[in-house]
Design a protein around this motif. Structure first.
Motif, PDB file in Angstrom:
ATOM      1  N   SER A   1       0.813  -1.141  -0.042  1.00  0.00           N
ATOM      2  CA  SER A   1       0.040   0.095   0.081  1.00  0.00           C
ATOM      3  C   SER A   1       0.882   1.040   0.088  1.00  0.00           C
ATOM      4  O   SER A   1       0.313   2.373   0.461  1.00  0.00           O
ATOM      5  CB  SER A   1      -0.797   0.017   1.261  1.00  0.00           C
ATOM      6  N   ALA A   2       1.982   1.025  -0.453  1.00  0.00           N
ATOM      7  CA  ALA A   2       3.130   2.321  -0.167  1.00  0.00           C
ATOM      8  C   ALA A   2       2.585   3.337  -1.179  1.00  0.00           C
ATOM      9  O   ALA A   2       1.941   2.824  -2.136  1.00  0.00           O
ATOM     10  CB  ALA A   2       4.539   1.853  -0.742  1.00  0.00           C
ATOM     11  N   GLY A   3       2.793   4.791  -0.981  1.00  0.00           N
ATOM     12  CA  GLY A   3       2.686   5.815  -1.884  1.00  0.00           C
ATOM     13  C   GLY A   3       3.414   5.675  -3.059  1.00  0.00           C
ATOM     14  O   GLY A   3       4.699   5.140  -3.061  1.00  0.00           O
ATOM     15  N   HIS A   4       3.309   6.784  -3.936  1.00  0.00           N
ATOM     16  CA  HIS A   4       4.512   6.981  -4.906  1.00  0.00           C
ATOM     17  C   HIS A   4       5.663   7.255  -4.556  1.00  0.00           C
ATOM     18  O   HIS A   4       6.565   6.819  -4.926  1.00  0.00           O
ATOM     19  CB  HIS A   4       3.691   8.105  -5.912  1.00  0.00           C
ATOM     20  N   ALA A   5       6.116   8.087  -3.465  1.00  0.00           N
ATOM     21  CA  ALA A   5       7.037   8.614  -2.912  1.00  0.00           C
ATOM     22  C   ALA A   5       8.169   7.266  -2.486  1.00  0.00           C
ATOM     23  O   ALA A   5       9.321   7.085  -2.849  1.00  0.00           O
ATOM     24  CB  ALA A   5       7.113   9.346  -2.054  1.00  0.00           C
ATOM     25  N   GLN A   6       7.307   6.456  -1.807  1.00  0.00           N
ATOM     26  CA  GLN A   6       8.048   5.277  -1.273  1.00  0.00           C
ATOM     27  C   GLN A   6       8.278   4.220  -2.298  1.00  0.00           C
ATOM     28  O   GLN A   6       9.498   3.672  -2.337  1.00  0.00           O
ATOM     29  CB  GLN A   6       7.253   4.509  -0.153  1.00  0.00           C
ATOM     30  N   LEU A   7       7.368   3.995  -3.151  1.00  0.00           N
ATOM     31  CA  LEU A   7       7.615   3.065  -4.329  1.00  0.00           C
ATOM     32  C   LEU A   7       8.847   3.672  -5.273  1.00  0.00           C
ATOM     33  O   LEU A   7       9.756   2.695  -5.511  1.00  0.00           O
ATOM     34  CB  LEU A   7       6.487   3.085  -5.107  1.00  0.00           C
ATOM     35  N   GLY A   8       8.858   4.977  -5.231  1.00  0.00           N
ATOM     36  CA  GLY A   8      10.139   5.492  -6.228  1.00  0.00           C
ATOM     37  C   GLY A   8      11.299   5.215  -5.517  1.00  0.00           C
ATOM     38  O   GLY A   8      12.424   4.809  -6.280  1.00  0.00           O
ATOM     39  N   ILE A   9      11.396   5.553  -4.112  1.00  0.00           N
ATOM     40  CA  ILE A   9      12.708   5.219  -3.492  1.00  0.00           C
ATOM     41  C   ILE A   9      12.864   3.654  -3.621  1.00  0.00           C
ATOM     42  O   ILE A   9      14.260   3.369  -3.535  1.00  0.00           O
ATOM     43  CB  ILE A   9      12.479   5.831  -1.880  1.00  0.00           C
ATOM     44  N   ALA A  10      12.013   2.928  -3.335  1.00  0.00           N
ATOM     45  CA  ALA A  10      12.211   1.427  -3.390  1.00  0.00           C
ATOM     46  C   ALA A  10      12.752   0.996  -4.643  1.00  0.00           C
ATOM     47  O   ALA A  10      13.634   0.213  -4.735  1.00  0.00           O
ATOM     48  CB  ALA A  10      10.816   0.702  -3.059  1.00  0.00           C
ATOM     49  N   VAL A  11      12.324   1.459  -5.760  1.00  0.00           N
ATOM     50  CA  VAL A  11      12.787   1.285  -7.130  1.00  0.00           C
ATOM     51  C   VAL A  11      14.155   1.481  -7.250  1.00  0.00           C
ATOM     52  O   VAL A  11      15.212   0.801  -7.464  1.00  0.00           O
ATOM     53  CB  VAL A  11      12.123   2.027  -8.315  1.00  0.00           C
ATOM     54  N   LEU A  12      14.546   2.980  -6.780  1.00  0.00           N
ATOM     55  CA  LEU A  12      16.117   3.295  -6.777  1.00  0.00           C
ATOM     56  C   LEU A  12      16.888   2.508  -5.704  1.00  0.00           C
ATOM     57  O   LEU A  12      17.954   2.012  -6.406  1.00  0.00           O
ATOM     58  CB  LEU A  12      15.981   4.635  -6.355  1.00  0.00           C
TER      59      LEU A  12
END
Length: 465
Positions: A19-30
């Motif tokens: 349920s992570a938001g866009h910011a957390q998902l973006g950081i997770a990808v990086l």
């Protein structure tokens, strides 16, 4: 992706595993990609293990339950291998048949016998492109480099004038033209039409290989003037054969799967009736699995029989042909697992939503993502499968031709600036007897030219078709 599947997706969206938001998902990808890069470059871990650990790290950073991350990774690995594994295996067998029978040497010798000094770089492009169709890049290098070195030495040519066109032919085929693993995985990920992708890939490959091969080789030969290293000129295995397959039969065998797949694409466009008997027939014979299988069976009679191969040697040849692709299959499979983890975490949907507010075209975005991953990991295959997973949702509302161009944009980006973290860089350096600086001036620049020219042609085509 078909219209029906898009409608089903819209009606019944897949619930993300986090349920992570866009910011957390973006950081997770990086962070996930950073883990993969660090493991490959710093700790020299195999790409299969790096991708596996990176996928788990991505899920953890995104706050997804570990059991769901494992399920996403394994399902992605399984579906990717199921989709392209047999094709990679058949391509490896065909390549081994071509090499061991002497068929590849027959094509090389026939073309070189008719080449003049001025046309030699163009002949090398032609040879590498034809030979490179069924072969993996590394196998193609091992097969062609002795020929390049012998031609350069016997004809007193600049090594770069002959070598760069050959490398360009192999690299363009590897990045843009199925049935190579990278394009096949991208086609599977974005649900593109293989025949259309093949046709457009060949269309883009021709001007790309001309610019990066014969044209650039003039400048590369001025920048790096080195002789062919004697220590790297081995005896050609095919000289030990009693007889080699004919030129026409060998060429027909190599081109057979490509012709069958292109015919399927043509019939699909002309007939455009899934219930039509003719179209259904060509849908079967033009299926990449059937096309490659037919070519392998035909090759037994056109390549191996003339070279004196019996039943026992055929079994051994197949085993030897399959052995080297184990690592490739695992890397491709793990890349598919990483892609599925990205999708199930909601990263693909996030990019789809964010990109709607951007003015950057989807094809350029795909190219840039592939470039970034290529520079970071050094692997064209890892760049292709990762970028395909990230941008796959963008293909949902694309036409058949634009979905194919999305695949080619990814393939073009995956070839950008090979450097010290790429195995191909060191392979070229050692075979040509270059130092690191000379390899960057020639090989790395050539790869960048291929990537930029092919990417520009993809964008240009998207405006007119």
């Amino acid at each position: 992706m078909t219209r029906l599947s898009v409608e089903m997706l819209a009606a019944d969206p897949v619930e993300p595993i986090t349920s992570a938001g866009h910011a957390q998902l973006g950081i997770a990808v990086l962070l996930g990609i950073a883990v993969i890069v660090l493991l490959i470059t710093k700790f020299k871990l195999h790409a299969f293990l790096s991708l596996t650990i990176g996928s788990l790290a991505l899920g953890a950073f995104a706050g997804a339950p570990l059991d769901k991350v494992i399920t996403s990774f394994t399902s992605g690995l399984g579906s990717t291998v199921a989709g392209v594994g047999v094709l990679i295996a058949l391509g490896a067998i065909l390549g081994k048949m071509l090499a061991d029978s002497g068929g590849a040497d027959q094509i090389v010798d026939t073309i070189l016998a008719k080449a003049t000094r001025r046309s030699m770089p163009w002949m090398m492009v032609l040879i590498a492109s034809v030979i490179g169709l069924p072969l993996f890049f590394e196998v193609g290098i091992v097969l062609l480099i002795p020929v390049v070195l012998m031609v350069a030495k016997r004809g007193n040519y600049s090594l770069m004038r002959i070598g760069i066109p050959a490398l360009a032919g192999l690299s363009v085929m590897h990045g843009l033209v199925p049935p190579h693993p990278g394009p096949l995985v991208a086609i599977d990920a974005v649900d593109a039409n293989l025949g259309v992708t093949l046709a457009l890939g060949v269309l883009i490959a021709i001007p790309t290989v001309i610019i990066a091969g014969p044209v650039f080789s003039k400048y590369a030969a001025r920048w790096v003037d080195v002789p062919a290293p004697d220590r790297m000129i081995p005896q050609r295995a095919s000289e030990q054969l009693d007889k080699r397959p004919g030129f026409g039969a060998t060429l027909a065998t190599i081109l057979l799967p490509v012709v069958l797949m292109l015919l399927k694409a043509l019939v699909d466009i002309v007939v455009d009736d899934p219930e039509n008997v003719v179209q259904r027939t060509f849908d079967v014979i033009g299926n990449p699995l059937i096309a490659l299988l037919v070519s392998v069976i035909v090759g037994i009679f056109t390549l191996l029989r003339p070279a004196g191969f019996g039943k026992d040697r055929l079994t051994g040849l197949v085993e030897k042909g399959l052995a080297p692709i184990a690592g490739i299959l695992l890397i491709v499979g793990a890349g598919g697992g990483f892609k599925q983890t990205l999708i199930d975490s909601g990263v693909g949907q996030m990019i789809l939503e964010i990109s709607k507010d951007w003015s950057i075209p989807a094809l350029l975005l795909a190219w840039l993502i592939a470039v970034a991953i290529r520079l970071a990991t050094g692997s064209a295959t890892v760049a292709t499968v990762s970028a395909a997973g990230l941008v796959a949702p963008l293909a949902a509302d694309m036409s058949t031709t634009h979905a194919a161009l999305l695949v080619l944009a990814i393939g073009a980006g995956s070839l950008f600036f090979s450097h010290v973290n790429d195995a191909g860089f060191w392979l070229v350096k050692e075979y040509f007897g270059l130092n690191v600086g000379q390899t960057i001036k020639t090989w790395s620049v050539m790869e960048t030219i291929i990537s930029v020219v092919a990417g520009a042609l993809v964008l240009l085509l998207s405006l007119v078709i």
